[in-house]
Write a protein that holds these residues in place. Sequence first.
Motif, PDB file in Angstrom:
ATOM      1  N   ASN A  41      -3.815   2.391  14.713  1.00  0.00           N
ATOM      2  CA  ASN A  41      -3.560   0.983  15.011  1.00  0.00           C
ATOM      3  C   ASN A  41      -2.358   0.390  14.279  1.00  0.00           C
ATOM      4  O   ASN A  41      -2.363  -0.789  13.926  1.00  0.00           O
ATOM      5  CB  ASN A  41      -4.810   0.145  14.710  1.00  0.00           C
ATOM      6  CG  ASN A  41      -6.025   0.651  15.445  1.00  0.00           C
ATOM      7  OD1 ASN A  41      -5.967   0.963  16.631  1.00  0.00           O
ATOM      8  ND2 ASN A  41      -7.159   0.737  14.740  1.00  0.00           N
ATOM      9  N   ARG A  42      -1.330   1.193  14.064  1.00  0.00           N
ATOM     10  CA  ARG A  42      -0.066   0.674  13.530  1.00  0.00           C
ATOM     11  C   ARG A  42       0.956   0.641  14.656  1.00  0.00           C
ATOM     12  O   ARG A  42       0.832   1.359  15.648  1.00  0.00           O
ATOM     13  CB  ARG A  42       0.447   1.560  12.384  1.00  0.00           C
ATOM     14  CG  ARG A  42      -0.517   1.640  11.201  1.00  0.00           C
ATOM     15  CD  ARG A  42      -0.707   0.285  10.549  1.00  0.00           C
ATOM     16  NE  ARG A  42      -1.666   0.341   9.459  1.00  0.00           N
ATOM     17  CZ  ARG A  42      -1.343   0.546   8.186  1.00  0.00           C
ATOM     18  NH1 ARG A  42      -0.071   0.746   7.852  1.00  0.00           N
ATOM     19  NH2 ARG A  42      -2.272   0.554   7.246  1.00  0.00           N
ATOM     20  N   ILE A  46       1.598   7.276  16.580  1.00  0.00           N
ATOM     21  CA  ILE A  46       2.021   8.123  17.693  1.00  0.00           C
ATOM     22  C   ILE A  46       0.840   8.606  18.511  1.00  0.00           C
ATOM     23  O   ILE A  46      -0.269   8.809  17.993  1.00  0.00           O
ATOM     24  CB  ILE A  46       2.819   9.337  17.167  1.00  0.00           C
ATOM     25  CG1 ILE A  46       3.523  10.077  18.312  1.00  0.00           C
ATOM     26  CG2 ILE A  46       1.925  10.289  16.359  1.00  0.00           C
ATOM     27  CD1 ILE A  46       4.540  11.104  17.866  1.00  0.00           C
ATOM     28  N   ASP A  47       1.071   8.793  19.802  1.00  0.00           N
ATOM     29  CA  ASP A  47       0.089   9.417  20.665  1.00  0.00           C
ATOM     30  C   ASP A  47       0.019  10.909  20.310  1.00  0.00           C
ATOM     31  O   ASP A  47       1.055  11.554  20.164  1.00  0.00           O
ATOM     32  CB  ASP A  47       0.511   9.244  22.130  1.00  0.00           C
ATOM     33  CG  ASP A  47      -0.467   9.872  23.089  1.00  0.00           C
ATOM     34  OD1 ASP A  47      -0.335  11.091  23.339  1.00  0.00           O
ATOM     35  OD2 ASP A  47      -1.353   9.173  23.593  1.00  0.00           O
ATOM     36  N   VAL A 108       6.202  16.087   9.724  1.00  0.00           N
ATOM     37  CA  VAL A 108       5.334  15.511   8.701  1.00  0.00           C
ATOM     38  C   VAL A 108       4.421  14.467   9.335  1.00  0.00           C
ATOM     39  O   VAL A 108       4.899  13.520   9.967  1.00  0.00           O
ATOM     40  CB  VAL A 108       6.169  14.845   7.587  1.00  0.00           C
ATOM     41  CG1 VAL A 108       5.259  14.277   6.501  1.00  0.00           C
ATOM     42  CG2 VAL A 108       7.179  15.826   7.006  1.00  0.00           C
ATOM     43  N   GLY A 109       3.125  14.620   9.147  1.00  0.00           N
ATOM     44  CA  GLY A 109       2.171  13.611   9.587  1.00  0.00           C
ATOM     45  C   GLY A 109       1.873  12.656   8.445  1.00  0.00           C
ATOM     46  O   GLY A 109       1.559  13.088   7.337  1.00  0.00           O
ATOM     47  N   VAL A 110       2.001  11.351   8.695  1.00  0.00           N
ATOM     48  CA  VAL A 110       1.798  10.336   7.657  1.00  0.00           C
ATOM     49  C   VAL A 110       0.394   9.754   7.776  1.00  0.00           C
ATOM     50  O   VAL A 110       0.016   9.226   8.835  1.00  0.00           O
ATOM     51  CB  VAL A 110       2.855   9.229   7.757  1.00  0.00           C
ATOM     52  CG1 VAL A 110       2.640   8.176   6.672  1.00  0.00           C
ATOM     53  CG2 VAL A 110       4.268   9.816   7.666  1.00  0.00           C
ATOM     54  N   PHE A 111      -0.365   9.827   6.690  1.00  0.00           N
ATOM     55  CA  PHE A 111      -1.749   9.351   6.660  1.00  0.00           C
ATOM     56  C   PHE A 111      -1.918   8.348   5.523  1.00  0.00           C
ATOM     57  O   PHE A 111      -1.135   8.330   4.572  1.00  0.00           O
ATOM     58  CB  PHE A 111      -2.716  10.521   6.447  1.00  0.00           C
ATOM     59  CG  PHE A 111      -2.690  11.554   7.551  1.00  0.00           C
ATOM     60  CD1 PHE A 111      -3.633  11.517   8.573  1.00  0.00           C
ATOM     61  CD2 PHE A 111      -1.731  12.556   7.552  1.00  0.00           C
ATOM     62  CE1 PHE A 111      -3.602  12.478   9.586  1.00  0.00           C
ATOM     63  CE2 PHE A 111      -1.698  13.517   8.556  1.00  0.00           C
ATOM     64  CZ  PHE A 111      -2.641  13.474   9.571  1.00  0.00           C
ATOM     65  N   ARG A 112      -2.978   7.528   5.610  1.00  0.00           N
ATOM     66  CA  ARG A 112      -3.254   6.546   4.559  1.00  0.00           C
ATOM     67  C   ARG A 112      -4.761   6.420   4.354  1.00  0.00           C
ATOM     68  O   ARG A 112      -5.477   5.913   5.226  1.00  0.00           O
ATOM     69  CB  ARG A 112      -2.651   5.182   4.909  1.00  0.00           C
ATOM     70  CG  ARG A 112      -2.800   4.127   3.819  1.00  0.00           C
ATOM     71  CD  ARG A 112      -2.188   2.804   4.256  1.00  0.00           C
ATOM     72  NE  ARG A 112      -2.361   1.770   3.261  1.00  0.00           N
ATOM     73  CZ  ARG A 112      -1.502   1.479   2.291  1.00  0.00           C
ATOM     74  NH1 ARG A 112      -0.377   2.164   2.209  1.00  0.00           N
ATOM     75  NH2 ARG A 112      -1.740   0.514   1.423  1.00  0.00           N
TER      76      ARG A 112
END
Length: 255
Positions: A41-42, A46-47, A108-112
């Motif tokens: 939900n940002r 990305i799909d 690179v996959g960005v996670f939080r």
Amino acid sequence: MTQTNQKQQKLIKICGLKTPTEAKAAINNGANLLGVIMVPNRKRTIDPEEALKISQLCQEARLSRGITTTSKDLLNKVIRSNTATTSKPSEWFTNTIQEVISNGPFLVGVFRNQSIAEINDSVAKLRLDMVQLHGTEDIEEYASEITVPVIPRFVLADSTRLQLALRTGLFVAPLLDSEAGGEGKVIDWDAAANTLGKELGGVFILAGGLKPENVAAALNVKGCVGVDVSGGVETDGKKDLSKIKLFLENGRNGQ
């Protein structure tokens, strides 16, 4: 702003990519890392199908250069060849960055603040090469259990967490950004140089408020071994292919 002239090659990452067209522009103009937002939900999330396509583009680009080294391979190589330097963060991270540059591009996959299980599931399904952590994750735990190399994000205000993480080592390199990230806010470059460059003898990837006009100066900040940009290569909230090209050109020419 604190600057220094460094001759070694620097890393450039284009983040927040959402389409293969954007990814191709980054790859064709020499990006070392391509970033996709995996936080739900940002505006730049990305799909998954598009992320998989970008992963394939990165793999094809590596194969076209005769490179079959995976991100795990290169990190293991650094571990094996630099066991004597693991207590020296600057040497460890500099060596790791050079391996990334030599063997990329990587996705690179960005996670939080997402679970390790969720991250590893995305890594497997989308063939992510690396994971970037943008929350308050336990770096030692995540870096040891995630199945690909990790790039943790730090903020300058949290020096205690930074020092603890540097002692654990074995991740790609620390990334310095603002608290939220992705908001186009330039952090204090002098503070970055002083915190890592002087107090800890470390190096870092610099993010926050970067754009084609200031990337060369950013890459010459003391301790900076790479840069990460997202909003600075956008126009009206969408990736601008001409800005991606200019950012990479200015970054390369300014090193």
